[in-house]
Design an enzyme around this catalytic site. Structure first.
Site, PDB file in Angstrom:
ATOM      1  N   LYS A 496       0.841  -1.199   0.000  1.00 35.35           N
ATOM      2  CA  LYS A 496       0.000   0.000   0.000  1.00 35.35           C
ATOM      3  C   LYS A 496       0.875   1.247   0.000  1.00 35.35           C
ATOM      4  O   LYS A 496       2.081   1.191   0.238  1.00 35.35           O
ATOM      5  CB  LYS A 496      -0.917  -0.005   1.223  1.00 35.35           C
ATOM      6  N   ARG A 594      -9.968   0.872  15.625  1.00 36.14           N
ATOM      7  CA  ARG A 594      -9.874   1.681  14.415  1.00 36.14           C
ATOM      8  C   ARG A 594     -10.931   1.215  13.421  1.00 36.14           C
ATOM      9  O   ARG A 594     -11.820   1.974  13.052  1.00 36.14           O
ATOM     10  CB  ARG A 594      -8.457   1.569  13.829  1.00 36.14           C
ATOM     11  N   TYR A 722      15.484  31.679   2.521  1.00 38.68           N
ATOM     12  CA  TYR A 722      14.385  32.529   2.978  1.00 38.68           C
ATOM     13  C   TYR A 722      14.562  32.922   4.437  1.00 38.68           C
ATOM     14  O   TYR A 722      14.968  32.123   5.283  1.00 38.68           O
ATOM     15  CB  TYR A 722      13.056  31.791   2.825  1.00 38.68           C
ATOM     16  N   MET A 771      10.978  24.832  -1.390  1.00 41.23           N
ATOM     17  CA  MET A 771      10.050  23.914  -2.043  1.00 41.23           C
ATOM     18  C   MET A 771      10.789  22.922  -2.939  1.00 41.23           C
ATOM     19  O   MET A 771      10.497  21.727  -2.937  1.00 41.23           O
ATOM     20  CB  MET A 771       9.014  24.686  -2.865  1.00 41.23           C
TER      21      MET A 771
END
Length: 827
Positions: A496, A594, A722, A771
């Site tokens: 998964k 769950r 930054y 980023m």
């Protein structure tokens, strides 16, 4: 059967009949005819190269037994088997050579085969550098000898015999490597290789766990040279202490005058100059490397050339052309929905067979294309060689051939659907006219053909950050956990979340190759993608949404059902489609709270299932909340006890015998008594354990890499990134790396909290992670633009990153963006 990650079949060029082999391996004969000719040896039941002239050795390992696949092999035409037992269902259907131990028989046969040939054999062992030295020696000596060598790193108890059985009558020099991990192994390899020339490479810490101390390790390694005429090695007092005085040595050193060859090293631009003194003679050569490991490996090769009597000018000319050795078969995304298997640095018959089996095991598309250059050093005439290549291509069901080279082009008529080019340049000029797409492409070429340029044209263009996935490590980790299981315990592997960030299809394909029992995904779309890509294993969907039930049925996925509402919704769809006995998996809540049926719901659940034959309960499962934390052992045991009681009730009242499973990765280690019928392996497959002791036995799977885009030196007082979060207090050399938080790197890893590794040294991250980029301090690191940058892998590990970031490895792995290219490789 011990699962091999590379090709396991070899051509024999002696006219051998079964009756010749029987006494060699001390076998009991049970069969129709012992007059059958054998020209192939195989241990891989999945190889497309098996046939009527194959002798199949049914090896049995801790996790797999090839005897179980004899029936399938008979169906494909194999009729000759070396076995320890004859399965009842195939008795009388084939020729059987019964032995006490099939691996021992394989080794006995290889030793017999080796003794049919009489020419120099170089045997290489050591902790590091074996494969590189072997490949370089092949390059350096190749112009003068017809060489047979171990393919890739075929140096194990199984790999060595398979390598040796590749010898044919045209070879006049052999180069074989031998690797051991514990005592008692080298004697067996020595009998098979029987080297006339020994070469001992660097002795390091690899596989130390198999030996009591470094002395025992050296003693065991030296057993390879028991009958060698000469041993070439680095002059070393520790090694000298274990040498047999009767063994003739040819030694080198950079500091011991008593060595036969004395060497002085000097760095010159991007090369290393070696001043060599041999007796009264002195000369200089340059090698195109500066790192210690490569220089030492080059010296070992030079020593062999000196032993063979090469002139210094020839040695220098050839060694100046040495190159980094690519020992990996890489899987890459290609243009137009194609997949590329990159093996663009070698072209010989044995490695072609390995690559073709890898192609079959990893193919993404049914259509298969082979781009192949001229093949060198086969030991065969060109006509015989390309006839055998043609047979190999046909047996592997290759749809299209593209051949490159003046020699192979002359034999294009031996190949169906073949296009020929005289040179790589000609191929590249015509590449746009060849219509690549929706196919798996194996690119296999000798280094001189520079097929890496072809790969670059065919490869999907992405940015320079990649996540390299080691398929060998996945196989190792899978087999490690299998070794913990009872023989009858099934194994579901979780793929998964895109294989925990590592890649879904490619890992699923490998798991299918290893014959795991089930795959597990979280959502239906993950399972649908795998089925559409050709995965045939049963796939359980652990968190199916009711809107996906129709698609689940359409693609033959198997849903986990965890609520009355979900069960009723699935039954409505199943009955609309008039299904009967469709497999479902019932999830019980035993304390995780769950998902899952609670005990108070069992009566209603049983009532519904009795009334609806549209579904069949394939398994009953639950999920442990604390399997990794033995401080909560009592709670874990209470979950197991509750699962046992609730599942027994369901089985009794519904009169069913489904598969039961509750253990995850940590549970396999900590609660082996609760294996039931199946376990679910998750993060452990990817080389990560919550147990420090267990972690030592796992191999790293994923390495996240990038490059240095730009270097600059800033003065004291300047800032980086930054918000000016880093201020230089002294002149600082800054490297910019094209990876950022959009690729999955946490912003918390910036501002000096984290680091990357460049040329083996830590480079702290400066300022904020951007980023698409991050900046690191390389003031103390010798580096240049384009150098590799390791974000995680062996160092730092994902576990170390997670601890520093106060998170878990799962989050780091699954955060790696899909825009990061995944490159799968096999050593």
């Amino acid at each position: 059967m011990k699962s091999l990650s590379i090709q396991t079949q070899n051509k024999i060029n002696l006219p051998l009949l079964l009756k010749h082999i029987i006494p060699v391996i001390q076998a009991q004969w049970l069969g129709e005819s012992d007059e059958m000719a054998i020209d192939h040896i195989s241990i891989d039941s999945r190889s497309l190269q098996n046939g009527i002239s194959t002798l199949f050795f049914a090896l049995a390992g801790p996790n797999n037994d090839a005897h179980d696949y004899i029936g399938e092999l008979i169906d494909t035409g194999v009729v000759n088997f070396v076995v320890t037992r004859i399965p009842d269902e195939v008795r009388g259907q084939a020729n059987f050579l019964v032995v006490d131990n099939t691996l021992t028989a394989l080794q006995q046969f290889a030793a017999f085969y080796r003794n049919q040939f009489h020419f120099p054999i170089i045997g290489i062992t050591g902790s590091n550098g074996k494969t590189i030295v072997k490949e370089w020696l092949n390059f350096l000596l190749g112009p003068d000898y017809n060489i047979i060598r171990s393919p890739k790193s075929y140096n194990s108890q199984v790999g060595v015999p398979l390598s040796v059985m590749s010898i044919n009558q045209k070879h006049n020099l052999g180069i074989f490597e031998a690797g051991i991990s514990t005592t008692g192994e080298m004697e067996k390899l020595e009998r098979i290789i029987r080297p006339t020339i020994g070469l001992l490479t660097n002795i390091g810490s690899a596989h130390d766990e198999g030996f009591a101390n470094i002395g025992e390790k050296i003693k065991q390694k030296l057993k390879l040279f028991a009958h060698a005429e000469v041993l070439i090695c680095h002059k070393n007092k520790t090694i000298d202490a274990f040498l047999n005085p009767s063994v003739k040595t040819f030694t080198w050193s950079c500091k011991h005058d008593e060595a036969d060859v004395l060497i002085t090293k000097k760095l010159v631009v991007d090369k290393t100059q070696l001043k060599v003194r041999l007796g009264a003679d002195e000369f200089e050569i340059k090698v195109p490397f500066q790192d210690d490991a490569s220089v030492e490996n080059a010296i070992q090769c030079m020593m062999v050339m000196l032993h063979f009597g090469y002139e210094p000018t020839v040695i220098e000319n050839r060694m100046s052309l040495l190159f980094p050795v690519e020992m990996r078969l890489k899987v890459k995304n290609g243009i137009n929905n194609s997949m590329i298997i990159d093996d663009s640095y070698s072209s010989d018959f044995q490695s072609l067979k390995i690559a073709l089996d890898f192609l079959e095991n990893q193919k993404h598309y049914k259509k298969k294309t082979l781009i192949l250059s001229d093949i060198f050093q086969s030991g065969l005439s060109n006509d015989e060689l390309y006839s055998q290549v043609s047979e190999l291509v046909i047996s592997n069901k290759i749809n299209r051939m593209i051949v490159v080279g003046e020699t192979i082009s002359k034999f294009k008529n031996k190949f169906l659907n073949c296009t020929a080019f005289a040179s790589t340049k000609d191929l590249m000029a015509a590449i746009d006219t060849l219509s690549f797409g929706n196919e798996t492409i194996l690119v296999k070429g000798a280094r001189d053909f520079k097929f890496e340029e072809v790969v670059a044209l065919l490869e999907e263009k992405t940015h320079e950050t990649v996540l390299e996935i080691n398929l060998n490590a996945i196989s190792h980790n899978l087999n490690y956990y299998r070794s913990k299981l009872d023989a009858k315990t099934k194994l579901m592997v979780m793929v998964k979340a895109f294989g925990y960030g590592n890649g879904g299809f490619e890992i699923a394909k490998l798991l299918e190759h290893h014959k795991t029992d089930y795959l597990g995904v979280a959502f239906a779309d993950e399972g649908i993608a795998l089925k559409n890509a050709g995965i045939t294993l049963p796939i359980m969907v652990l968190n199916p949404e009711t809107t996906s039930f129709t698609a689940i049925i359409q693609h033959r996925l198997e849903p986990e059902i965890y609520s009355i509402k979900g069960l009723n919704a699935f039954l409505r769809v199943a009955e609309q489609k008039k299904l009967e006995g469709y497999p479902i998996h019932l999830k019980l809540d035993t304390g995780m709270h769950r998902l899952g049926f609670e005990e108070k719901q069992l009566e209603e659940l049983i009532f519904i299932l009795r009334a609806h034959p549209a579904v069949q309960v394939k398994s009953i499962l639950s999920h442990m909340a604390t399997s990794d934390d033995l401080n909560h052992r009592d709670f874990a045991l209470s979950q197991i006890a509750l699962f046992d009681r609730l599942s027994e009730r369901l089985m009794t009242e519904l009169k069913i015998k489904p598969i039961r499973h509750i253990l995850n990765t940590s549970g396999i280690e900590n609660f082996p008594q609760a294996q039931y019928d199946m376990v679910r392996l998750g993060i452990g497959l990817y080389g990560i354990s919550n147990d420090a002791d267990e972690q030592k036995f796992l191999e790293n799977v994923g390495t996240l890499k990038s490059i240095i885009s730009q270097l600059r030196t800033i003065p004291a007082g300047d800032s980086v990134g930054y918000g000016r979060r880093f201020m230089a207090t002294a002149p600082t050399k800054v490297a910019t790396v094209p990876i950022g938080y959009a690729d999955g790197i946490s912003r918390h890893w910036g501002n000096g909290n984290g680091h990357v590794v460049i040329n083996g040294k830590k480079a702290p991250i400066l300022g904020s992670v951007c980023m698409d980029m991050l900046m690191v301090d390389v003031s103390e690191i010798k580096c240049k633009e384009g150098d590799a940058v390791i974000i995680f892998g062996e160092n730092p590990t994902v576990i170390q990153m997670a601890q520093k970031l106060e998170t878990i490895p799962y989050e780091i792995l699954t955060s790696i963006s899909q825009r990061v290219k995944r490159v799968f490789y096999r050593e």
